[in-house]
Scaffold this active site. Structure first.
Site, mmCIF file in Angstrom:
data_model
loop_
_atom_site.group_PDB
_atom_site.id
_atom_site.type_symbol
_atom_site.label_atom_id
_atom_site.label_comp_id
_atom_site.label_asym_id
_atom_site.label_seq_id
_atom_site.Cartn_x
_atom_site.Cartn_y
_atom_site.Cartn_z
ATOM 1 N N LYS A 22 44.813 30.665 31.127
ATOM 2 C CA LYS A 22 44.822 32.125 30.916
ATOM 3 C C LYS A 22 44.071 32.483 29.648
ATOM 4 C CE LYS A 22 48.487 34.174 28.842
ATOM 5 N NZ LYS A 22 48.210 35.108 27.746
ATOM 6 N N ASN A 23 44.375 31.776 28.537
ATOM 7 C CA ASN A 23 43.853 32.191 27.232
ATOM 8 C C ASN A 23 42.419 31.754 26.985
ATOM 9 O OD1 ASN A 23 46.255 33.408 26.824
ATOM 10 N ND2 ASN A 23 47.093 31.840 25.454
ATOM 11 N N ARG A 92 47.212 41.613 25.443
ATOM 12 C CA ARG A 92 46.657 41.461 24.094
ATOM 13 C C ARG A 92 45.156 41.229 24.145
ATOM 14 N NH1 ARG A 92 47.556 42.092 18.493
ATOM 15 N NH2 ARG A 92 46.288 40.552 17.396
ATOM 16 N N CYS A 116 52.567 40.422 24.739
ATOM 17 C CA CYS A 116 53.954 40.033 24.454
ATOM 18 C C CYS A 116 54.400 40.618 23.117
ATOM 19 C CB CYS A 116 54.069 38.513 24.401
ATOM 20 S SG CYS A 116 53.863 37.748 26.002
ATOM 21 N N ARG A 121 51.679 42.516 15.432
ATOM 22 C CA ARG A 121 50.449 41.784 15.824
ATOM 23 C C ARG A 121 49.252 42.660 15.443
ATOM 24 N NH1 ARG A 121 51.128 39.216 21.782
ATOM 25 N NH2 ARG A 121 49.503 37.807 21.033
ATOM 26 N N PRO A 122 49.036 42.802 14.122
ATOM 27 C CA PRO A 122 47.931 43.678 13.690
ATOM 28 C C PRO A 122 46.568 43.112 14.087
ATOM 29 C CG PRO A 122 48.818 42.434 11.835
ATOM 30 C CD PRO A 122 49.724 42.154 13.010
ATOM 31 N N ILE A 123 45.546 43.932 13.927
ATOM 32 C CA ILE A 123 44.175 43.469 14.211
ATOM 33 C C ILE A 123 43.290 43.677 12.982
ATOM 34 C CG2 ILE A 123 44.309 43.825 16.725
ATOM 35 C CD1 ILE A 123 42.784 46.480 16.292
ATOM 36 N N ASP A 124 43.917 43.667 11.819
ATOM 37 C CA ASP A 124 43.154 43.900 10.581
ATOM 38 C C ASP A 124 42.029 42.894 10.368
ATOM 39 O OD1 ASP A 124 45.496 42.216 10.341
ATOM 40 O OD2 ASP A 124 45.006 42.001 8.228
ATOM 41 N N ASP A 310 52.983 28.598 21.590
ATOM 42 C CA ASP A 310 53.255 29.000 22.975
ATOM 43 C C ASP A 310 54.142 28.002 23.701
ATOM 44 O OD1 ASP A 310 49.951 30.459 23.577
ATOM 45 O OD2 ASP A 310 51.690 31.135 22.444
ATOM 46 N N ILE A 332 54.029 31.152 13.247
ATOM 47 C CA ILE A 332 52.886 31.971 13.655
ATOM 48 C C ILE A 332 53.279 33.424 13.877
ATOM 49 C CG2 ILE A 332 51.032 32.256 15.365
ATOM 50 C CD1 ILE A 332 50.782 29.659 13.799
ATOM 51 N N ARG A 402 52.314 37.313 34.303
ATOM 52 C CA ARG A 402 51.084 37.539 33.513
ATOM 53 C C ARG A 402 50.374 36.227 33.248
ATOM 54 N NH1 ARG A 402 52.078 39.607 28.221
ATOM 55 N NH2 ARG A 402 49.835 39.351 28.134
HETATM 56 C C1 EPZ Z 1 46.483 34.191 20.958
HETATM 57 O O1 EPZ Z 1 47.074 35.401 20.527
HETATM 58 C C2 EPZ Z 1 47.146 33.859 22.284
HETATM 59 N N1 EPZ Z 1 46.888 34.915 23.247
HETATM 60 C C3 EPZ Z 1 48.650 33.704 22.097
HETATM 61 O O2 EPZ Z 1 49.206 33.300 23.351
HETATM 62 C C4 EPZ Z 1 48.902 32.598 21.070
HETATM 63 O O3 EPZ Z 1 50.291 32.507 20.836
HETATM 64 C C5 EPZ Z 1 48.158 32.928 19.773
HETATM 65 O O4 EPZ Z 1 46.759 33.128 20.038
HETATM 66 C C6 EPZ Z 1 48.289 31.822 18.744
HETATM 67 O O5 EPZ Z 1 47.823 30.628 19.264
HETATM 68 C C7 EPZ Z 1 45.712 34.948 23.897
HETATM 69 O O6 EPZ Z 1 44.848 34.126 23.683
HETATM 70 C C8 EPZ Z 1 45.542 36.037 24.908
HETATM 71 P P1 EPZ Z 1 46.392 35.229 16.595
HETATM 72 P P2 EPZ Z 1 46.424 36.203 19.279
HETATM 73 O O7 EPZ Z 1 45.399 36.289 16.348
HETATM 74 O O8 EPZ Z 1 44.961 36.123 19.338
HETATM 75 C C9 EPZ Z 1 48.438 37.448 12.902
HETATM 76 C C10 EPZ Z 1 50.632 33.432 25.213
HETATM 77 O O9 EPZ Z 1 51.846 33.242 25.327
HETATM 78 N N2 EPZ Z 1 47.226 38.278 12.857
HETATM 79 O O10 EPZ Z 1 46.022 33.812 16.361
HETATM 80 O O11 EPZ Z 1 47.041 37.549 19.223
HETATM 81 C C11 EPZ Z 1 49.279 37.747 14.126
HETATM 82 O O12 EPZ Z 1 50.121 38.839 13.912
HETATM 83 C C12 EPZ Z 1 50.101 34.214 24.030
HETATM 84 O O13 EPZ Z 1 49.771 33.007 26.020
HETATM 85 C C13 EPZ Z 1 47.081 39.215 11.834
HETATM 86 O O14 EPZ Z 1 47.942 39.348 10.966
HETATM 87 O O15 EPZ Z 1 46.987 35.331 18.072
HETATM 88 C C14 EPZ Z 1 50.049 36.466 14.313
HETATM 89 O O16 EPZ Z 1 51.186 36.482 13.473
HETATM 90 C C15 EPZ Z 1 51.194 34.724 23.125
HETATM 91 N N3 EPZ Z 1 45.965 39.986 11.811
HETATM 92 C C16 EPZ Z 1 49.074 35.400 13.842
HETATM 93 O O17 EPZ Z 1 48.084 36.083 13.054
HETATM 94 C C17 EPZ Z 1 44.977 39.873 12.761
HETATM 95 O O18 EPZ Z 1 43.965 40.604 12.672
HETATM 96 C C18 EPZ Z 1 48.370 34.663 14.973
HETATM 97 O O19 EPZ Z 1 47.705 35.619 15.738
HETATM 98 C C19 EPZ Z 1 45.146 38.922 13.796
HETATM 99 C C20 EPZ Z 1 46.270 38.131 13.814
#
Ligand code: EPZ
Length: 421
Positions: A22-23, A92, A116, A121-124, A310, A332, A402
């Site tokens: 999926k990811n 997401r 989820c 889960r910010p996007i900063d 995950d 995480i 999903r």
């Molecule tokens: C991806 O999510 C995966 N989703 C998640 O899988 C997975 O748990 C995660 O990576 C970590 O491996 C997809 O690929 C669709 P991150 P993502 O950006 O990209 C913080 C599943 O079950 N952060 O690595 O959202 C964030 O809040 C899903 O398949 C910021 O603070 O993960 C989190 O605490 C769940 N600012 C941490 O970083 C940002 O701009 C990791 O987030 C971006 C992230």
């Protein structure tokens, strides 16, 4: 509303061929926008998030279709730059279309993504990097307006404060057709990033360093990118889920088409529970005896190649009936223990202390009616239901759909008694 009915307490035995990831498939579908041609994605999982991604592509003017585990995306005529809020909220991954649309059109309008509920889960990090690449971004009441005045992003030297998977993907997608070179230090090293880069290289992109934490993208003119046929990697988390089904309920299984190297951070921990495992090539043989052992060391979720966040919920479900006490630490996400309430309702003994979850093994779980909280939490409830004595009913299973192709059919291939109604 559909629900799953599970008759647990039966040892399992069977064989599963792993679904596509999926990811990996989701960012690759966004990346297809950059290719101005026809992309054929083999081994694409048939799950609702993939259907959401295809709706986004169609909304942008591409033509996306599915048949028998293969997705075909023709993006030649795609000229849309806006994604409706309702589509953004479905998952997401919708946020990585931002980088792809910018890379193709130089402007886009998106909004905060769904997915989820795992805490904030910010996007900063996404937005900060895109600004460094020449994008003007204005946020207004949930909408995010992006525009690159020159029409083409510029390469930049970036260092991520955290190896965010999504931010790494967005930067790559925006950098592929940028003017100049982009370097991403502290990039995510997840296997799904490598798969995305493999797809983009097949389309003519110039990317190196994926998987080792420092990615270099040499921007190429948009017309250089072309369509391709690509096979999506197997889903390492779905694989972990099925192995935990058998580990928890007892029995044996063969997991075929597994990406054993990418699964190693999980397999090395699962082995500590006393399961006997053998990996040959892309096949995992697992046998689970009478009762698992608790994992002695703290199970700390970390960016790859650490233990995958995950897999936290699904392994926890298996350890609820292990002999001894296991301790998880979720580093995480700040709210990824919502599934523990359902596990406790089934008889598990779990205490949450800050970021730690202390799991004291009990003799047996019992069936209960529970509600899926999120994708992997819902899968954990299926695992618990298969090992529990009696009947478990899981509602809100749209969360599970999903990310898993008909999870009840996978369980049935292992001899599990799971039906959807
Ligand atoms: C991806 O999510 C995966 N989703 C998640 O899988 C997975 O748990 C995660 O990576 C970590 O491996 C997809 O690929 C669709 P991150 P993502 O950006 O990209 C913080 C599943 O079950 N952060 O690595 O959202 C964030 O809040 C899903 O398949 C910021 O603070 O993960 C989190 O605490 C769940 N600012 C941490 O970083 C940002 O701009 C990791 O987030 C971006 C992230």
């Amino acid at each position: 509303m559909q629900r799953l009915i599970i008759e647990g307490g039966k040892r399992l035995s069977g064989e599963i061929e792993l679904q596509g990831c999926k990811n990996s498939a989701l960012p690759i579908m966004a990346a297809a926008l950059l290719c101005r041609g026809r992309c054929v994605l083999r081994h694409c999982p048939e799950i609702t998030d993939i259907y959401s991604a295809s709706r986004i592509l169609n909304c942008l003017g591409a033509e996306c279709s599915f048949s028998d585990g293969t997705a075909a995306a023709d993006t030649a005529a795609a000229d849309g730059t806006e994604i409706p809020d309702a589509l953004m909220r479905e998952m997401r991954s919708s946020i990585v279309f931002m980088g792809a649309i910018l890379g193709r059109c130089g402007e886009c309008r998106v909004s905060i993504p769904g997915g989820c509920e795992l805490g904030a889960r910010p996007i900063d990090m996404h937005l900060s990097a895109l600004r460094r690449m020449g994008t003007i971004i204005n946020e207004d009441g949930g909408s995010i307006y992006c525009r690159i005045p020159s029409g083409r992003a510029r390469g930049a030297r970036l260092t991520l404060p955290f190896p965010s998977v999504g931010a790494t993907e967005n930067i790559i997608l925006c950098a592929v057709c940028a003017e100049g070179t982009t370097i991403i230090n502290n990039a995510a090293r997840e296997p799904e990033i490598c798969d995305l880069c493999g797809f983009l290289r097949s389309c003519g992109a110039e990317i190196s360093g994926d998987g080792c934490g420092r990615i270099t993208v040499e921007g190429v003119p948009p017309e250089k990118l072309h369509g391709c046929t690509y096979t999506i990697m197997p889903d390492r988390i779905a694989g972990a889920t099925y192995l935990c089904m058998v580990a928890a309920a007892g029995g044996e299984m063969i997991l075929k088409n597994a990406c054993t190297a990418e699964m190693e951070p999980f397999l090395s921990v699962l082995e500590q529970t006393g399961c006997s495992m053998c990996c040959t090539g892309e096949t995992v043989y697992l046998r689970s005896g009478a009762r698992l052992r608790a994992v002695q060391d703290r199970i700390r979720t970390m960016p790859h190649p650490g233990f995958p966040t995950d897999a936290q919920a699904v392994l926890m479900a298996a350890l609820t009936t292990a002999e001894g006490t296991s301790v998880f630490e979720e580093t995480i996400f700040d709210c990824r223990y919502r599934h523990t309430e359902a596990l406790r309702k089934m008889g598990a003994e779990i205490d949450i202390v800050g970021r730690a979850a202390v799991v004291r093994g009990v003799g047996r779980l019992h069936g209960a009616e529970v509600s899926a909280t999120d994708l992997r939490g819902g899968a954990a409830m299926v695992i618990a239901g298969l090992s529990a004595e009696g009947t478990t009913i899981i509602t809100d299973i749209s969360h599970i759909d999903r990310g898993y192709e008909k999870i009840e059919e996978a369980a049935a291939r292992l001899g599990g008694r799971v039906r959807r109604e």
